[in-house]
Write an enzyme that holds these catalytic residues in place. Structure first.
Site, mmCIF file in Angstrom:
data_model
loop_
_atom_site.group_PDB
_atom_site.id
_atom_site.type_symbol
_atom_site.label_atom_id
_atom_site.label_comp_id
_atom_site.label_asym_id
_atom_site.label_seq_id
_atom_site.Cartn_x
_atom_site.Cartn_y
_atom_site.Cartn_z
ATOM 1 N N ASP A 1 -5.743 -6.296 6.978
ATOM 2 C CA ASP A 1 -7.151 -6.101 7.322
ATOM 3 C C ASP A 1 -8.190 -5.877 6.331
ATOM 4 O OD1 ASP A 1 -6.627 -3.579 6.194
ATOM 5 O OD2 ASP A 1 -6.668 -2.328 7.849
ATOM 6 N N GLU B 1 0.716 -1.157 0.053
ATOM 7 C CA GLU B 1 0.158 0.042 0.000
ATOM 8 C C GLU B 1 0.942 1.295 -0.158
ATOM 9 O OE1 GLU B 1 -3.293 0.218 2.645
ATOM 10 O OE2 GLU B 1 -3.518 -1.715 2.860
ATOM 11 N N HIS C 1 -5.069 -9.816 13.430
ATOM 12 C CA HIS C 1 -5.227 -10.851 14.365
ATOM 13 C C HIS C 1 -4.108 -11.006 15.503
ATOM 14 C CE1 HIS C 1 -8.284 -12.501 12.020
ATOM 15 N NE2 HIS C 1 -7.690 -12.342 10.765
ATOM 16 N N ARG D 1 -3.795 -1.263 13.355
ATOM 17 C CA ARG D 1 -5.320 -1.141 13.208
ATOM 18 C C ARG D 1 -5.926 -2.546 13.374
ATOM 19 N NH1 ARG D 1 -3.927 2.096 8.908
ATOM 20 N NH2 ARG D 1 -4.797 4.276 9.244
ATOM 21 N N GLU E 1 -9.597 -3.365 4.777
ATOM 22 C CA GLU E 1 -9.329 -2.669 3.830
ATOM 23 C C GLU E 1 -8.246 -3.050 2.855
ATOM 24 O OE1 GLU E 1 -10.921 0.328 3.089
ATOM 25 O OE2 GLU E 1 -12.456 -0.489 4.427
ATOM 26 N N TYR F 1 1.250 -4.323 13.278
ATOM 27 C CA TYR F 1 0.147 -3.442 12.468
ATOM 28 C C TYR F 1 -0.858 -2.937 13.656
ATOM 29 C CZ TYR F 1 -3.287 -2.122 8.720
ATOM 30 O OH TYR F 1 -4.273 -1.452 7.923
ATOM 31 N N ASP G 1 -2.157 -4.505 3.191
ATOM 32 C CA ASP G 1 -2.208 -4.549 4.667
ATOM 33 C C ASP G 1 -3.290 -5.589 5.236
ATOM 34 O OD1 ASP G 1 -0.628 -2.562 5.083
ATOM 35 O OD2 ASP G 1 -2.259 -0.794 5.481
#
Length: 872
Positions: free
Chosen positions: A82, A7, A342, A297, A84, A295, A80
């Protein structure tokens, strides 16, 4: 060659160094496409078909990816970990397929890593998978829901509530939280109560004991209502003798906190470091991209086995085995289906202390918070001895008992590294933090003093950004990736304002909330919104079909919107007047009718809707023109002043009165009371309280004619507009740097500003033009210094670079501008093109050289000058 898509361009260098020369790493620069902000982007009548549009900036990135993939042996999607990130991978792949940039037999795989470290990257490459379709379906459902709610409710708001900005599925419910809390505060009535506390001493060591019971009845916090009652109890205690009746010692443990989630990180960074949630996420993003934390988020609290082992090893080495529990601590997520990643937020290497990293101060503070919280989560519990001492006050005919509570930390455990959050003012004298002297049954402590103190109950505190996010998480509203942006949106839309750290609802926000509560009750209910989030989680788990969730939602939602479309404005006003009555018409101390018009004495005040929003008006309009702002009504300010009765004086030329009034956009001056009176808003920095008649007449004299343009013969005028002072010529504006210059600017200065605007200005997306402050000639094209909406910057071609805050735009040198532009061009991947003049000059020597060579020989091939060859 294998092509890897991430990203952020900030990750490219580090990941490339881990993977080696057989891999080419490119960035998507976030989302490459989105739903266009127009009707028809989501079409329920076509079973919720969605039209996607590649952004203008994303076209270049997609083109670069397509060129790389054309000759690639494999495409690896590594966005990423997640929802998104999964969606971005899906978008990139779908766009490439539609462009036919991917060979049919090209292997495509998806990899995810929770940290940017060599081990994590290589392990992820060895454990590839396909794109998680249920996760993408959950993303599609969320985007469709947000679009349908926003593009259906917002137009209704604009028609029924002029001045409203927008509504949203999560945004409107979050706004309701702030408004509901404000309503609680307004309705709150303080209760008086008194505390009684005795200062005793045992063998020379003082301690405090509070009143615990009177005549066999326990005294709760609010039981002593008056000072007289408190004084009576004080006299009883002062007259008595004291005897320790019981001593209870109880060992207790305080367990450490779980590692950070997105929400808990934002909350603790706010309370302990003073960072706003958006600032916290910006810093955490940089720490993640630098490979020092996992990460950021996530709504998971558990750590990977490797992370736990690393933490326990670091604790043992740094603090000793005494601080290690026998078994590793395992934490469980409260979320039913945590999808944002996770693993909790943790350092990638627990042995790296904050002081060991070469990072800026704010990054070091946040990393230190994460490092301490992570290690503390795997430490032994703090061990505390809690002592409760009951003391009888021997008074004839009365039974009074005091209680002293104290505690001693016998083993600090995790408190060594991560202390308990500071107490609020109300809990400043927390009994558990006191230490008691050695006391035994039968001891007779001496009385030193008895203190009584008056208190009043306090209303609930307004939400801060951090506490609002905590509440959103508790209710299941929104997602970790959207918490901070949701709150920021409310502030940007002028629905709420920040005063210090507290969030206050604006009148616009309260009216929107009241409207939605009255006519779209279900869709601003906390339980309904949380239920939708649960359905989205079930979609991501592959349990529910996302199209069916959309069908069920749309069927009920369209029914509710159809009912409201034909609603009369009078019905809207009646509902708002009832729901907001306690806010806009608070009871008066003298008991008179708060809705009685103070001007005519017979009309009733009520909420009115105008072109620019809501205001208070009289029912006898147009005979009575009494109006006032909602904020004035709510705070009980003088309605006469708000109605516009503030007369500054008389204009000597016209003989008309000059009024100071308050409007939708703040204070303004008005000449006379005619059908279309001349008006002028007060410029930024001008205070209404100190405005004089002379200053008001100066404002009303605008716009003033400066003179005729020497080339066009058209007039040039100067005035003050929505975006500040300006000069105007032939429909084109140029900004003036200072308000006072509006009355001083001469023809030469005005012509020069207009010329600069024409030469160095450019059009923004919104149509506003930015004039050049100064211009430098340069081989690769002119460099201009400009004053933009978001601050001064330098421009060359397509490259814009921000000027540091400590440098004035007029002091910028050519060398500085070249340096900033080069750095910006490298960071964004923008190529610096040569100017036509230099290209032409570059060709001439080559032509002369060719002419001197023998005719039999071919001219030397022309050399293409690449951007990276340009010295600047």
């Amino acid at each position: 060659m294998k092509v890897v898509i991430v990203e952020s361009p900030a990750k490219i260098k580090k990941i490339s160094s881990y993977l080696g020369k057989d891999f080419e790493v490119l960035a998507s620069f976030g989302h490459v496409r989105d739903l266009p902000a127009k009707d028809g982007s989501v079409r329920p009548e076509e079973d919720f078909a969605m039209s996607w549009e590649v952004g203008a900036k994303a076209n270049k990135h997609i083109a670069d990816i397509a060129r790389a993939v054309k000759n690639a042996d494999e495409l690896i999607l590594a966005t990423d970990p997640d929802r998104e990130g999964e969606a971005i991978s899906w978008h990139v792949l779908d766009v490439l397929r539609k462009k036919k940039a991917i060979k049919k037999d090209l292997p495509v795989r998806r990899v995810v890593f929770n940290s940017i470290t060599k081990d994590a990257i290589l392990e992820a490459m060895a454990k590839s998978r396909q794109i998680d379709e249920p996760l993408v379906d959950a993303y599609l459902a969320r985007r469709a829901l947000d679009y349908l709610v926003g593009f259906t409710l917002s137009p209704i708001l604009w028609r029924k509530l002029p001045g409203s900005r927008s509504a949203g599925r999560v945004q409107s419910v979050t706004l309701r939280l702030v408004c509901d809390r404000e309503a609680e505060i307004e309705k709150f009535r303080a209760d008086e109560y008194w505390s009684v506390e005795a200062k005793l001493a045992q063998k020379g060591k003082s301690f405090l004991a509070r009143l615990y019971s009177v005549d066999g009845k326990k005294t709760d916090k609010l039981d002593i209502k008056t000072g007289e009652n408190a004084a009576e109890l004080k006299k009883i205690i002062e007259a008595g003798n004291f005897n320790v009746s019981s001593v209870e010692k109880k060992p207790t443990k305080r367990n450490p906190y779980a590692p950070f989630t997105t929400s808990s990180l934002q909350q603790d960074a706010s309370s302990r470091l003073g960072f706003s949630p958006s600032r916290t996420m910006q810093i955490a993003q940089r720490l993640y991209e630098d490979g020092v934390i996992t990460y950021m988020r996530t709504d998971a609290v558990q750590m990977s086995p490797e992370g736990i082992a690393n933490a326990r090893s670091a604790i043992g080495k740094i603090y000793g085995d005494a601080y290690l529990p026998e078994k590793a601590r395992i934490y469980q997520s409260k979320a039913k289906n945590a999808q944002e990643a996770h693993e909790a937020i943790r350092p990638t290497d627990m042995f790296k202390k904050p002081e060991d990293l070469h990072i800026d101060a704010d990054q070091q503070k946040l990393y230190g918070l994460i490092w301490r919280r992570t290690l503390a989560s795997q430490m032994r519990s703090a061990e505390i001895d809690r002592t409760t001492v009951d003391i009888l006050v021997n008074v004839p005919g009365r039974a009074v008992e005091l209680r002293a509570v104290g505690s001693v930390v016998t083993f600090p455990g995790f408190l060594t590294l991560y202390g308990i959050e500071a107490k609020s003012d109300e809990d400043e004298d927390d009994e558990d933090s006191r230490e008691l002297p050695a006391l035994a049954v039968g001891d007779k402590p001496d009385l030193q003093s008895v203190d009584i103190e008056q208190h009043f109950t306090q209303p609930p505190a307004r939400y801060t950004e951090a506490s609002l996010i905590k509440k959103m998480e508790e209710l299941g509203i929104g997602r970790p990736s959207t918490y901070a942006t949701t709150v920021t949106t409310l502030v940007e839309r002028d629905y709420v304002r920040l005063e210090g750290k507290a969030l206050h609802p604006e009148d616009r926000g309260r009216i929107v909330t009241a409207f939605l509560e009255s006519f779209f009750t279900r869709y601003v209910e906390y339980g309904f919104t949380a239920g939708l989030e649960e359905q989205l989680d079930e979609i991501s788990a592959g349990v529910l079909d996302y199209k069916q969730v959309l069908r069920d939602f749309w069927k009920d939602f369209t029914g509710a919107t159809e009912e409201i479309k034909d609603l009369r404005v009078s019905e809207v006003l009646d509902a708002l007047n009832d729901l907001l009555a306690s806010h806009i018409f608070p009871p008066k101390e003298d008991g008179s009718d708060p809705r009685k018009c103070p001007t005519c004495g017979t009309g009733q005040l009520s909420l009115k809707l105008g072109k620019f929003g809501a205001f208070i008006g009289c029912s006898n309009y147009p005979e009575c023109k009494h109006t006032m702002q909602l904020s004035d009504a709510a705070t009980g300010q003088s309605s006469e002043a708000a109605a516009g009765d503030g007369v500054l004086g008389t204009d000597p030329e016209t003989g008309e009165e000059v009024h100071l009034k308050s409007g939708r956009f703040g204070p303004y001056v008005q000449l006379g009371e005619g059908k279309e009176p001349k008006r002028s808003s007060l410029p930024k920095g001008w205070e209404a309280a100190s405005l004089t008649l002379e200053a008001a007449l100066k404002l009303l004299s605008l716009p003033r004619e400066v003179g005729l343009h020497p080339e066009t013969g058209l007039p040039i005028s100067a005035g003050i507009g929505r975006y500040g002072p300006f000069v105007l010529h032939d429909g084109k504006y140029a900004n003036l740097p200072d308000v006072e210059e509006v009355w001083q600017v001469g023809l030469n200065r005005a012509v020069d500003l207009i010329a600069q605007k024409a030469a160095g200005g450019f059009k923004r997306g919104g149509g506003a033009t930015v004039a050049a402050i100064q211009t430098f000639e340069h081989d690769n094209g002119p460099i201009t210094v400009r004053a933009g909406r978001y601050g001064p910057y330098v421009n060359q071609g397509k490259v814009n670079a921000t000027i540091p805050k400590d440098i004035k735009p007029e002091d910028v040198t050519l060398e500085q501008a070249v340096e900033w532009i080069a750095a910006r061009a490298e960071a964004t991947g923008t190529k610096v093109k040569k100017s036509p003049a230099k290209k032409a000059a570059a060709k001439k020597p080559a032509a002369k050289t060719a002419a001197k060579k023998p005719a039999a020989k071919k001219a030397a091939p022309k050399r293409t000058v690449k951007a990276e060859d340009v010295p600047f």
